[in-house]
Design a protein around this motif. Sequence first.
Motif, PDB file in Angstrom:
ATOM      1  N   ILE A 132       0.839  -1.197   0.000  1.00 17.04           N
ATOM      2  CA  ILE A 132       0.000   0.000   0.000  1.00 17.04           C
ATOM      3  C   ILE A 132       0.874   1.247   0.000  1.00 17.04           C
ATOM      4  O   ILE A 132       1.805   1.379   0.799  1.00 17.04           O
ATOM      5  CB  ILE A 132      -0.918   0.035   1.241  1.00 17.04           C
ATOM      6  N   ILE A 133       0.575   2.180  -0.913  1.00 15.35           N
ATOM      7  CA  ILE A 133       1.207   3.491  -0.913  1.00 15.35           C
ATOM      8  C   ILE A 133       0.193   4.465  -0.326  1.00 15.35           C
ATOM      9  O   ILE A 133      -0.905   4.622  -0.850  1.00 15.35           O
ATOM     10  CB  ILE A 133       1.592   3.939  -2.346  1.00 15.35           C
ATOM     11  N   HIS A 134       0.556   5.135   0.749  1.00 18.96           N
ATOM     12  CA  HIS A 134      -0.399   5.973   1.461  1.00 18.96           C
ATOM     13  C   HIS A 134      -0.714   7.258   0.689  1.00 18.96           C
ATOM     14  O   HIS A 134      -1.872   7.648   0.560  1.00 18.96           O
ATOM     15  CB  HIS A 134       0.133   6.319   2.857  1.00 18.96           C
ATOM     16  N   ARG A 135       0.282   7.957   0.239  1.00 11.27           N
ATOM     17  CA  ARG A 135       0.191   9.154  -0.599  1.00 11.27           C
ATOM     18  C   ARG A 135      -0.262  10.425   0.119  1.00 11.27           C
ATOM     19  O   ARG A 135      -0.341  11.478  -0.504  1.00 11.27           O
ATOM     20  CB  ARG A 135      -0.719   8.934  -1.813  1.00 11.27           C
ATOM     21  N   ASP A 136      -0.571  10.366   1.393  1.00 13.92           N
ATOM     22  CA  ASP A 136      -0.991  11.600   2.082  1.00 13.92           C
ATOM     23  C   ASP A 136      -0.533  11.588   3.531  1.00 13.92           C
ATOM     24  O   ASP A 136      -1.290  11.900   4.450  1.00 13.92           O
ATOM     25  CB  ASP A 136      -2.506  11.769   1.995  1.00 13.92           C
ATOM     26  N   LEU A 137       0.724  11.231   3.732  1.00 14.00           N
ATOM     27  CA  LEU A 137       1.282  11.159   5.078  1.00 14.00           C
ATOM     28  C   LEU A 137       1.611  12.567   5.562  1.00 14.00           C
ATOM     29  O   LEU A 137       2.343  13.307   4.906  1.00 14.00           O
ATOM     30  CB  LEU A 137       2.552  10.295   5.052  1.00 14.00           C
ATOM     31  N   LYS A 138       1.061  12.946   6.709  1.00 14.62           N
ATOM     32  CA  LYS A 138       1.290  14.268   7.295  1.00 14.62           C
ATOM     33  C   LYS A 138       0.900  14.213   8.758  1.00 14.62           C
ATOM     34  O   LYS A 138       0.286  13.237   9.221  1.00 14.62           O
ATOM     35  CB  LYS A 138       0.480  15.330   6.554  1.00 14.62           C
ATOM     36  N   THR A 139       1.234  15.283   9.500  1.00 13.09           N
ATOM     37  CA  THR A 139       1.003  15.257  10.948  1.00 13.09           C
ATOM     38  C   THR A 139      -0.471  15.102  11.303  1.00 13.09           C
ATOM     39  O   THR A 139      -0.808  14.468  12.304  1.00 13.09           O
ATOM     40  CB  THR A 139       1.544  16.547  11.597  1.00 13.09           C
ATOM     41  N   SER A 140      -1.364  15.682  10.496  1.00 15.25           N
ATOM     42  CA  SER A 140      -2.791  15.566  10.810  1.00 15.25           C
ATOM     43  C   SER A 140      -3.335  14.178  10.527  1.00 15.25           C
ATOM     44  O   SER A 140      -4.435  13.847  10.965  1.00 15.25           O
ATOM     45  CB  SER A 140      -3.591  16.613  10.024  1.00 15.25           C
ATOM     46  N   ASN A 141      -2.582  13.370   9.799  1.00 12.53           N
ATOM     47  CA  ASN A 141      -2.986  11.986   9.532  1.00 12.53           C
ATOM     48  C   ASN A 141      -2.240  10.986  10.402  1.00 12.53           C
ATOM     49  O   ASN A 141      -2.273   9.784  10.139  1.00 12.53           O
ATOM     50  CB  ASN A 141      -2.794  11.642   8.052  1.00 12.53           C
ATOM     51  N   ILE A 142      -1.556  11.477  11.412  1.00 11.46           N
ATOM     52  CA  ILE A 142      -0.953  10.616  12.434  1.00 11.46           C
ATOM     53  C   ILE A 142      -1.751  10.826  13.714  1.00 11.46           C
ATOM     54  O   ILE A 142      -1.701  11.888  14.334  1.00 11.46           O
ATOM     55  CB  ILE A 142       0.531  10.970  12.672  1.00 11.46           C
ATOM     56  N   LEU A 143      -2.532   9.827  14.100  1.00 15.93           N
ATOM     57  CA  LEU A 143      -3.366   9.931  15.296  1.00 15.93           C
ATOM     58  C   LEU A 143      -2.667   9.296  16.488  1.00 15.93           C
ATOM     59  O   LEU A 143      -1.812   8.419  16.334  1.00 15.93           O
ATOM     60  CB  LEU A 143      -4.716   9.273  15.042  1.00 15.93           C
ATOM     61  N   LEU A 144      -3.045   9.733  17.670  1.00 16.60           N
ATOM     62  CA  LEU A 144      -2.394   9.290  18.907  1.00 16.60           C
ATOM     63  C   LEU A 144      -3.410   8.648  19.829  1.00 16.60           C
ATOM     64  O   LEU A 144      -4.472   9.218  20.092  1.00 16.60           O
ATOM     65  CB  LEU A 144      -1.734  10.481  19.601  1.00 16.60           C
ATOM     66  N   ASP A 145      -3.073   7.460  20.328  1.00 14.94           N
ATOM     67  CA  ASP A 145      -3.993   6.785  21.244  1.00 14.94           C
ATOM     68  C   ASP A 145      -3.788   7.310  22.663  1.00 14.94           C
ATOM     69  O   ASP A 145      -3.055   8.281  22.889  1.00 14.94           O
ATOM     70  CB  ASP A 145      -3.837   5.262  21.154  1.00 14.94           C
ATOM     71  N   GLY A 146      -4.422   6.678  23.626  1.00 14.90           N
ATOM     72  CA  GLY A 146      -4.356   7.156  24.999  1.00 14.90           C
ATOM     73  C   GLY A 146      -2.972   7.146  25.595  1.00 14.90           C
ATOM     74  O   GLY A 146      -2.681   7.877  26.541  1.00 14.90           O
ATOM     75  N   ASP A 147      -2.069   6.301  25.044  1.00  9.58           N
ATOM     76  CA  ASP A 147      -0.687   6.218  25.526  1.00  9.58           C
ATOM     77  C   ASP A 147       0.288   6.934  24.607  1.00  9.58           C
ATOM     78  O   ASP A 147       1.497   6.706  24.675  1.00  9.58           O
ATOM     79  CB  ASP A 147      -0.277   4.748  25.666  1.00  9.58           C
ATOM     80  N   MET A 148      -0.248   7.777  23.724  1.00  8.85           N
ATOM     81  CA  MET A 148       0.551   8.563  22.785  1.00  8.85           C
ATOM     82  C   MET A 148       1.289   7.692  21.769  1.00  8.85           C
ATOM     83  O   MET A 148       2.324   8.084  21.233  1.00  8.85           O
ATOM     84  CB  MET A 148       1.550   9.466  23.523  1.00  8.85           C
ATOM     85  N   ASN A 149       0.732   6.525  21.496  1.00  6.61           N
ATOM     86  CA  ASN A 149       1.277   5.702  20.423  1.00  6.61           C
ATOM     87  C   ASN A 149       0.713   6.192  19.096  1.00  6.61           C
ATOM     88  O   ASN A 149      -0.488   6.464  18.991  1.00  6.61           O
ATOM     89  CB  ASN A 149       0.898   4.226  20.621  1.00  6.61           C
ATOM     90  N   PRO A 150       1.563   6.317  18.064  1.00  8.35           N
ATOM     91  CA  PRO A 150       1.087   6.856  16.788  1.00  8.35           C
ATOM     92  C   PRO A 150       0.406   5.808  15.927  1.00  8.35           C
ATOM     93  O   PRO A 150       0.782   4.630  15.940  1.00  8.35           O
ATOM     94  CB  PRO A 150       2.381   7.332  16.120  1.00  8.35           C
TER      95      PRO A 150
END
Length: 472
Positions: A260-278
Amino acid sequence: MKQPIQLLFQTFLLLLLFQHLFIKAQVFTYIDNCDSGNYTSGSQFETNLNHLLLSLTTKTPLLGFYNTTSGENPNLLYGLAQCTGRASADDCQTCLNTSSSEIIRRCPNRKGGRVGGDNDATESLIFDLETLQAATDNFVDINKLGEGGFGTVYKGKLLNGQEIAVKRLLRRYRQGMDELRNEVALVAKLQHKNLVRLLGCCLQGQEELLVYEYMPNKSLDTFLFDPIRCLLLDWKSRYKIIEGIARGLLYLHEDSRLKIIHRDLKTSNILLDGDMNPKIADFGLARLFGGDQTHASTSRIAGTFGYMAPEYAVYGKFSTQSDVFSFGVLVLEIVTGRKNAGFHESDGAIDLLTYAWQHWTEGIAHKLIDRNLNEQCIRQEVLRCVLMGLLCVQGDAAERPTMSTVVLMLNSFSSTLPIPSPPAFFIEGSQMESDVLRNNSVVNGMESSDHFNSKFKLYSLNEASITELDPR
């Protein structure tokens, strides 16, 4: 007159009247309704029951629907089982095996009862609109988590208490029903701790909705670029985020059954769970590569300026290495705490990549480190990340490392790293956005700023590897 109803064991194992397209047959919520009358363990009734269940679990997967009887009066038993017509024979068999065990467990020694297996809505890929409207209070603004180039995301809660995130696609980006179903079925097969889990979608009426697991700490940009919340991101947390993103991309590119090629990797597309895991999110632009395919081209550019690899932004060519470029931008943003988009500096740097390159070549890369990190970080570790980021944003896609090499860089500090060539936009010339528009490309991302005011040039510098982290 005897009442045969006392001995009647009406076994409705599966009344699976599914409204959904896909199911995970091993996940069920059972509803039981057991008769108060008991039978004696070890009796003929128990023998007949076991025979009945065996018949149902053997015949139903082949026929889809099967009803039968077992025994003689007064020990006559009736049973019925049904699997959804959309379930495969294997799925039906798995479900029936589980359900037959459940009826013994939930109605032990009972003369009558019913056990129904209904699929868990969070495990299905297709949701009905009413469920999602109820979960989000009809998409009320107070539940809005954020807006992007492709739609608005709302927080919701299902009846079973599970929190979800619902993306409501904008009308101009809506796909055909079959296309979106195929995409959802594809992405749902991706299982990795650093990928946001796609629970399903809804295609009903004028609505097209994507349902994801809920991430309580939202996206990376809400921490990294906020003057207050950024203080919660110490270097240990940032390094964990960099490593997690790298592992998620490695899975997409090399370790999953699908490339899979994501093509839209950016900070707003990196979500963080309750333990700050990306967790990498938003696969709206993702493309599947089959077999030995290594690259592809498109005449319709879609993404976000500031993160696009030059060969994609200008010529529409994309590959795993275009994702690597975006990752490199992310790394430099995480280390510096500064956005690449809209970057302004008095020393003439036109973007964060140029700024980082200048500092590296001048031997002052340590000045790139986010001042909020103070002295808490391990300087050599941070500088190694700067070098790795510069390697990822090189103009020539062939010179960028693969994600497997990046993960090795992050976990093997004894290995030497090559000297990077200048980043993609470290040149003089015309504005890249003008080049994109001249090529009749369409940019769907939110950000389209004029800080990319130079057309890229490819460099090919094959210098010797270095062992120290500061440049000569």
